[in-house]
Design a protein around this motif. Structure first.
Motif, PDB file in Angstrom:
ATOM      1  N   LEU A   1      -1.059   1.156   8.907  1.00  0.00           N
ATOM      2  CA  LEU A   1      -2.072   1.120   7.771  1.00  0.00           C
ATOM      3  C   LEU A   1      -3.109  -0.074   9.365  1.00  0.00           C
ATOM      4  O   LEU A   1      -2.052  -0.877   8.868  1.00  0.00           O
ATOM      5  CB  LEU A   1      -2.673   0.635   6.555  1.00  0.00           C
ATOM      6  N   ASP A   2      -3.885  -0.849   9.322  1.00  0.00           N
ATOM      7  CA  ASP A   2      -4.584  -1.838  10.319  1.00  0.00           C
ATOM      8  C   ASP A   2      -4.581  -2.610   9.356  1.00  0.00           C
ATOM      9  O   ASP A   2      -5.340  -3.137   8.520  1.00  0.00           O
ATOM     10  CB  ASP A   2      -5.919  -1.284  11.232  1.00  0.00           C
ATOM     11  N   ALA A   3      -3.914  -3.279   8.551  1.00  0.00           N
ATOM     12  CA  ALA A   3      -3.559  -4.817   7.964  1.00  0.00           C
ATOM     13  C   ALA A   3      -5.376  -5.140   7.644  1.00  0.00           C
ATOM     14  O   ALA A   3      -5.671  -5.132   6.803  1.00  0.00           O
ATOM     15  CB  ALA A   3      -2.917  -5.376   8.379  1.00  0.00           C
ATOM     16  N   ALA A   4      -5.835  -5.734   9.127  1.00  0.00           N
ATOM     17  CA  ALA A   4      -7.447  -6.537   9.312  1.00  0.00           C
ATOM     18  C   ALA A   4      -8.455  -5.552   8.416  1.00  0.00           C
ATOM     19  O   ALA A   4      -9.229  -6.351   7.882  1.00  0.00           O
ATOM     20  CB  ALA A   4      -8.196  -7.302  10.734  1.00  0.00           C
TER      21      ALA A   4
ATOM     22  N   GLU B   1       5.348   4.105   0.922  1.00  0.00           N
ATOM     23  CA  GLU B   1       4.878   2.680   0.578  1.00  0.00           C
ATOM     24  C   GLU B   1       4.506   3.282   2.481  1.00  0.00           C
ATOM     25  O   GLU B   1       5.134   3.271   3.059  1.00  0.00           O
ATOM     26  CB  GLU B   1       5.668   1.606   0.601  1.00  0.00           C
ATOM     27  N   LEU B   2       3.625   2.350   2.781  1.00  0.00           N
ATOM     28  CA  LEU B   2       3.431   2.380   4.008  1.00  0.00           C
ATOM     29  C   LEU B   2       3.174   0.973   4.530  1.00  0.00           C
ATOM     30  O   LEU B   2       2.762   0.289   4.198  1.00  0.00           O
ATOM     31  CB  LEU B   2       1.559   2.779   4.683  1.00  0.00           C
ATOM     32  N   LEU B   3       3.786   0.820   5.435  1.00  0.00           N
ATOM     33  CA  LEU B   3       3.211  -0.215   6.139  1.00  0.00           C
ATOM     34  C   LEU B   3       1.825  -0.760   6.795  1.00  0.00           C
ATOM     35  O   LEU B   3       1.103  -0.145   7.592  1.00  0.00           O
ATOM     36  CB  LEU B   3       4.053  -0.287   8.225  1.00  0.00           C
ATOM     37  N   ALA B   4       1.410  -1.874   6.398  1.00  0.00           N
ATOM     38  CA  ALA B   4       0.692  -2.384   6.991  1.00  0.00           C
ATOM     39  C   ALA B   4       0.417  -3.856   8.103  1.00  0.00           C
ATOM     40  O   ALA B   4       1.457  -4.497   7.778  1.00  0.00           O
ATOM     41  CB  ALA B   4      -0.392  -3.495   5.897  1.00  0.00           C
ATOM     42  N   ARG B   5      -0.257  -3.855   8.806  1.00  0.00           N
ATOM     43  CA  ARG B   5       0.487  -4.670  10.813  1.00  0.00           C
ATOM     44  C   ARG B   5      -0.890  -4.588  11.014  1.00  0.00           C
ATOM     45  O   ARG B   5      -1.963  -4.138  11.058  1.00  0.00           O
ATOM     46  CB  ARG B   5       1.642  -4.369  11.416  1.00  0.00           C
TER      47      ARG B   5
ATOM     48  N   TYR C   1       1.194  -1.702   0.162  1.00  0.00           N
ATOM     49  CA  TYR C   1      -0.346  -0.199  -0.337  1.00  0.00           C
ATOM     50  C   TYR C   1       0.938   1.387  -0.050  1.00  0.00           C
ATOM     51  O   TYR C   1       2.166   1.364   0.827  1.00  0.00           O
ATOM     52  CB  TYR C   1      -0.880  -0.257   1.225  1.00  0.00           C
ATOM     53  N   PHE C   2       0.590   2.709  -0.741  1.00  0.00           N
ATOM     54  CA  PHE C   2       1.552   3.373  -0.790  1.00  0.00           C
ATOM     55  C   PHE C   2       0.289   4.300  -0.451  1.00  0.00           C
ATOM     56  O   PHE C   2      -0.929   4.543  -0.834  1.00  0.00           O
ATOM     57  CB  PHE C   2       1.639   3.157  -2.172  1.00  0.00           C
ATOM     58  N   TRP C   3       0.378   5.796   0.332  1.00  0.00           N
ATOM     59  CA  TRP C   3       0.333   6.446   0.703  1.00  0.00           C
ATOM     60  C   TRP C   3       0.345   7.406  -0.766  1.00  0.00           C
ATOM     61  O   TRP C   3       1.144   8.132  -1.172  1.00  0.00           O
ATOM     62  CB  TRP C   3       0.162   7.415   1.266  1.00  0.00           C
TER      63      TRP C   3
END
Ligand SMILES: [Zn+2]
Length: 240
Positions: free
Chosen positions: A193-196, A236-240, A4-6
């Motif tokens: 980002l909240d991956a779920a 790019e953003l982290l999602a977890r 995912y990208f901002w």
């Protein structure tokens, strides 16, 4: 694993085009004076250009929105809800209907207003869709041009989906107001980002609890780059 990208304006790229516009959405929900949290406020980034209030008997009440007592806001929101996409929040300040105003000059594929409103030229949108990018909704605008052969500019309806990870919200921030839904916190320096919570089958969306942030998938980024469409910077953003 989807990446995912901002998305924000690539100002070096957009500076090459002379196009500019001065416009606002036709209608809007008012801001609210909330009896619960005491705030008078309005949201940013909730735009639904595809929602048409022109047949609504109450439409004039949406033409010059300004803060209203909560019951007035709530009544107007219920008028709009049947016309809006299902399950969207419609907070105070939600903008509705086509962009109206003036425009001039030469437009690149993407034109921004701030961080959260993105216009796309029709030919660029069609190329992205042909490249397989999912979930792009280009909506008509009512921009008046003086020049001959004006470009076809569409306003992207980018709906809020997914959320920032709870760790992005400082522990001293109060929970959302039970009456008006206000949940005020600053954008973190390193958003996660909240991956779920992230949507499937959509390559472009806003962050549900931070609607001024526009998010795209790697498929969108790759298509923009391979088609050489200037105007968007991707982080790019982290999602977890
Ligand atoms: Zn409130």
């Amino acid at each position: 694993m989807t990446r995912y990208f901002w998305l924000r304006e690539d100002e070096t790229a957009t500076a090459r085009f002379s196009g500019s516009f001065d416009a606002a959405h036709a209608w809007g929900l008012p801001g609210v004076q909330c009896p619960g949290c005491g705030a008078t406020w309005s949201s940013w980034g909730h735009h639904y250009p595809n929602v048409d209030l022109s047949q609504l008997p109450e439409r004039r009440e949406f033409e010059n929105p300004r803060p209203e007592p909560f019951p007035v806001f709530a009544r107007l929101r219920e008028c709009v809800r049947p016309l809006a996409p299902p399950n969207v929040e419609l907070p105070p300040g939600t903008a509705l209907g086509p962009l109206e105003g003036r425009a001039s000059g030469e437009f690149g594929p993407f034109t921004w207003q701030g961080t959260s409103l993105l216009l796309v030229r029709r030919d660029a949108l069609e190329r992205l869709q042909a490249a397989g990018v999912q979930g792009l909704l280009g909506c008509r605008t009512e921009l008046r041009f003086r020049q001959k052969n004006p470009p076809a500019l569409l306003d992207l309806q980018i709906e809020p989906r997914g959320r920032l990870h709870p760790d992005c919200i400082p522990p001293d921030v109060p929970p959302p107001c039970a009456i008006c839904g206000r949940h005020a916190f600053s954008r973190p320096d390193e958003p996660i980002l909240d991956a779920a919570s992230l949507p499937g089958g959509l390559d472009l969306f806003r962050v549900g609890n931070f609607a001024t942030m526009i998010i795209g998938t790697a498929r969108l980024r790759d298509a923009v780059h391979s088609l050489e469409l200037p105007g968007i910077a991707f982080r790019e953003l982290l999602a977890r």
